[in-house]
Design a protein around this motif. Structure first.
Motif, mmCIF file in Angstrom:
data_model
loop_
_atom_site.group_PDB
_atom_site.id
_atom_site.type_symbol
_atom_site.label_atom_id
_atom_site.label_comp_id
_atom_site.label_asym_id
_atom_site.label_seq_id
_atom_site.Cartn_x
_atom_site.Cartn_y
_atom_site.Cartn_z
ATOM 1 N N GLY A 114 0.778 -1.233 0.000
ATOM 2 C CA GLY A 114 0.000 0.000 0.000
ATOM 3 C C GLY A 114 0.807 1.280 0.000
ATOM 4 N N ALA A 115 2.130 1.187 0.004
ATOM 5 C CA ALA A 115 2.967 2.391 0.089
ATOM 6 C C ALA A 115 3.448 2.882 -1.268
ATOM 7 C CB ALA A 115 4.177 2.114 0.983
ATOM 8 N N GLY A 116 3.217 2.104 -2.326
ATOM 9 C CA GLY A 116 3.724 2.492 -3.632
ATOM 10 C C GLY A 116 5.202 2.160 -3.754
ATOM 11 N N PHE A 117 5.698 2.225 -4.960
ATOM 12 C CA PHE A 117 7.112 1.901 -5.181
ATOM 13 C C PHE A 117 8.020 2.988 -4.599
ATOM 14 C CE2 PHE A 117 5.364 -0.677 -8.747
ATOM 15 C CZ PHE A 117 5.916 -1.896 -8.383
ATOM 16 N N PRO A 118 9.039 2.622 -3.817
ATOM 17 C CA PRO A 118 10.003 3.605 -3.294
ATOM 18 C C PRO A 118 11.009 3.974 -4.389
ATOM 19 C CG PRO A 118 10.594 1.411 -2.544
ATOM 20 C CD PRO A 118 9.319 1.267 -3.335
ATOM 21 N N VAL A 119 10.603 4.842 -5.298
ATOM 22 C CA VAL A 119 11.396 5.126 -6.493
ATOM 23 C C VAL A 119 12.784 5.663 -6.155
ATOM 24 C CG1 VAL A 119 11.507 6.508 -8.608
ATOM 25 C CG2 VAL A 119 9.341 5.477 -7.906
ATOM 26 N N GLU A 120 12.871 6.564 -5.175
ATOM 27 C CA GLU A 120 14.173 7.133 -4.831
ATOM 28 C C GLU A 120 15.120 6.065 -4.292
ATOM 29 O OE1 GLU A 120 13.918 10.482 -2.259
ATOM 30 O OE2 GLU A 120 12.759 11.691 -3.657
ATOM 31 N N GLU A 121 14.587 5.156 -3.486
ATOM 32 C CA GLU A 121 15.429 4.080 -2.954
ATOM 33 C C GLU A 121 15.855 3.130 -4.069
ATOM 34 O OE1 GLU A 121 15.342 0.587 0.493
ATOM 35 O OE2 GLU A 121 13.648 1.963 0.284
ATOM 36 N N ILE A 122 14.940 2.844 -4.980
ATOM 37 C CA ILE A 122 15.292 1.986 -6.122
ATOM 38 C C ILE A 122 16.396 2.646 -6.947
ATOM 39 C CG2 ILE A 122 14.446 1.008 -8.297
ATOM 40 C CD1 ILE A 122 11.695 0.705 -6.916
ATOM 41 N N ALA A 123 16.253 3.953 -7.180
ATOM 42 C CA ALA A 123 17.257 4.686 -7.956
ATOM 43 C C ALA A 123 18.613 4.642 -7.266
ATOM 44 C CB ALA A 123 16.812 6.132 -8.161
ATOM 45 N N ALA A 124 18.626 4.776 -5.936
ATOM 46 C CA ALA A 124 19.887 4.764 -5.193
ATOM 47 C C ALA A 124 20.575 3.407 -5.298
ATOM 48 C CB ALA A 124 19.629 5.115 -3.727
ATOM 49 N N VAL A 125 19.793 2.319 -5.226
ATOM 50 C CA VAL A 125 20.381 0.980 -5.324
ATOM 51 C C VAL A 125 20.876 0.724 -6.748
ATOM 52 C CG1 VAL A 125 19.953 -1.495 -5.083
ATOM 53 C CG2 VAL A 125 18.993 0.100 -3.420
ATOM 54 N N VAL A 126 20.120 1.178 -7.751
ATOM 55 C CA VAL A 126 20.559 1.045 -9.143
ATOM 56 C C VAL A 126 21.879 1.793 -9.348
ATOM 57 C CG1 VAL A 126 20.048 1.697 -11.537
ATOM 58 C CG2 VAL A 126 18.274 0.654 -10.132
ATOM 59 N N ALA A 127 21.956 3.016 -8.807
ATOM 60 C CA ALA A 127 23.174 3.825 -8.956
ATOM 61 C C ALA A 127 24.368 3.144 -8.297
ATOM 62 C CB ALA A 127 22.956 5.207 -8.348
ATOM 63 N N ALA A 128 24.167 2.592 -7.101
ATOM 64 C CA ALA A 128 25.253 1.909 -6.406
ATOM 65 C C ALA A 128 25.684 0.653 -7.158
ATOM 66 C CB ALA A 128 24.813 1.556 -4.990
ATOM 67 N N ARG A 129 24.725 -0.027 -7.756
ATOM 68 C CA ARG A 129 25.027 -1.270 -8.498
ATOM 69 C C ARG A 129 25.800 -0.975 -9.778
ATOM 70 N NH1 ARG A 129 26.683 -5.160 -9.940
ATOM 71 N NH2 ARG A 129 25.824 -7.275 -10.113
ATOM 72 N N LEU A 130 25.473 0.135 -10.444
ATOM 73 C CA LEU A 130 26.116 0.458 -11.718
ATOM 74 C C LEU A 130 27.444 1.181 -11.540
ATOM 75 C CD1 LEU A 130 23.068 1.619 -13.874
ATOM 76 C CD2 LEU A 130 24.331 -0.520 -14.072
ATOM 77 N N GLY A 131 27.578 1.994 -10.498
ATOM 78 C CA GLY A 131 28.807 2.753 -10.307
ATOM 79 C C GLY A 131 29.041 3.737 -11.449
ATOM 80 N N ASP A 132 30.290 3.802 -11.946
ATOM 81 C CA ASP A 132 30.624 4.725 -13.036
ATOM 82 C C ASP A 132 29.794 4.445 -14.285
ATOM 83 O OD1 ASP A 132 32.483 5.512 -11.234
ATOM 84 O OD2 ASP A 132 34.243 5.069 -12.451
ATOM 85 N N ALA A 133 29.384 3.181 -14.461
ATOM 86 C CA ALA A 133 28.632 2.803 -15.657
ATOM 87 C C ALA A 133 27.229 3.405 -15.681
ATOM 88 C CB ALA A 133 28.534 1.281 -15.754
ATOM 89 N N GLY A 134 26.797 4.024 -14.594
ATOM 90 C CA GLY A 134 25.468 4.631 -14.557
ATOM 91 C C GLY A 134 25.385 5.984 -15.236
ATOM 92 N N THR A 135 26.538 6.533 -15.636
ATOM 93 C CA THR A 135 26.560 7.891 -16.207
ATOM 94 C C THR A 135 25.672 8.029 -17.437
ATOM 95 O OG1 THR A 135 28.833 8.170 -15.426
ATOM 96 C CG2 THR A 135 28.064 9.710 -17.091
ATOM 97 N N ALA A 136 25.840 7.146 -18.409
ATOM 98 C CA ALA A 136 25.081 7.254 -19.661
ATOM 99 C C ALA A 136 23.590 7.051 -19.420
ATOM 100 C CB ALA A 136 25.596 6.237 -20.678
ATOM 101 N N LEU A 137 23.231 6.135 -18.527
ATOM 102 C CA LEU A 137 21.817 5.881 -18.250
ATOM 103 C C LEU A 137 21.183 7.073 -17.539
ATOM 104 C CD1 LEU A 137 19.695 3.668 -18.664
ATOM 105 C CD2 LEU A 137 20.276 2.786 -16.404
ATOM 106 N N ALA A 138 21.916 7.704 -16.625
ATOM 107 C CA ALA A 138 21.390 8.879 -15.917
ATOM 108 C C ALA A 138 21.097 10.021 -16.875
ATOM 109 C CB ALA A 138 22.388 9.330 -14.854
ATOM 110 N N ALA A 139 21.888 10.139 -17.945
ATOM 111 C CA ALA A 139 21.662 11.203 -18.924
ATOM 112 C C ALA A 139 20.320 11.050 -19.610
ATOM 113 C CB ALA A 139 22.783 11.202 -19.965
#
Length: 262
Positions: A114-139
């Motif tokens: 009932g709380a909805g997807f925690p988008v910011e937390e998901i984004a933070a975990v994705v960023a940590a998982r990708l590291g430097d490789a997240g640059t192009a996706l963030a753009a």
């Protein structure tokens, strides 16, 4: 004596970032309620940057939503991603946590009923998982941008802090620390979708000037505190790189916003 920075090395960093920016692999969402999460992650994103269909092996990262305990289909897809060497972030819905095969505990995000997807937390975990490789996706995926930039700033600041502690010869760390700061600034620009060309040179020059100032302070402290000075020097390298990264992040965010059509 501090070593000078070879301009060709700087241009090499620019070319490196241009090559990285050509990576157009999407963020792949699958599993329960995948279409709903796809819409939330795709807010303001470039066409095709977030998708819930297509081949997993063509993705930059897989976000798999699980409804309860992992099913055979969940395990099959997670195994497929592992074989394809595609990073995985799992979103676990429901009140109970389950062991998820092929996914580290640090890469699991809990989604309360009932709380909805925690988008910011998901984004933070994705960023940590990708590291430097997240640059192009963030753009191409603005929802990830803040988290990716925060991850880049922390990573490069930590690297420079370690270098500041490890290098004892006065000035010997100049080139390494400065190039790391230039790389950080260029990656932050790229993460905001800004073109990496001659227009970025002022930011590079600012990096050189600011970095020299921080290292001059570190040398003074090192002389004043001969026993623990190397620890303080590492702290200054960390703090200086973080301050520079956060200032660059704000600058590029403002530029990216100014380029966005009203």
């Amino acid at each position: 004596m501090a070593k000078k920075i070879n301009p060709w090395v700087v241009w090499g960093l620019v070319k490196e970032l241009r090559t990285a920016a050509e990576d157009t692999r999407p963020l792949h969402v699958s599993g329960a309620l995948a279409s709903q999460l796809e819409k939330e992650l795709a807010r303001g994103a470039a066409p095709g940057a977030v998708r819930s269909g297509g081949r997993i092996e063509d993705a930059a990262v897989l976000v798999r939503v699980l409804a309860g305990a992992p099913t055979e289909e969940d395990e099959r897809e997670l195994r497929e991603a592992k074989r394809a060497k595609v990073p995985v972030v799992a979103v676990q819905t429901g009140a109970e946590a389950f062991d998820i095969p092929y996914v580290l505990a640090t890469d699991v995000v809990m989604c309360k009923p009932g709380a909805g997807f925690p988008v910011e937390e998901i984004a933070a975990v994705v960023a940590a998982r990708l590291g430097d490789a997240g640059t192009a996706l963030a753009a191409r995926v603005p929802v990830l941008r803040e988290a990716v930039c925060a991850e880049l700033i922390e990573r490069f600041s930590r690297q420079n802090g370690i270098i500041g502690v490890a290098v004892f010869l006065p000035g010997a760390d100049f080139a390494v620390l400065t190039l790391n700061q230039i790389r950080l600034v260029l990656r932050l620009a790229a993460a905001h979708g800004l073109e990496i060309d001659q227009s970025r040179l002022p930011e590079v020059l600012a990096t050189l000037g600011a970095g020299f100032g921080f290292r001059a302070l570190a040398r003074q402290v090192l002389g004043a505190v001969p026993v623990a000075g190397w620890v303080v020097k590492g702290g200054i390298a960390y703090a200086g790189t973080r301050a520079l990264g956060e200032a660059a992040h704000r600058y590029f965010a403002a530029q990216a916003e100014a380029k966005t059509p009203a």
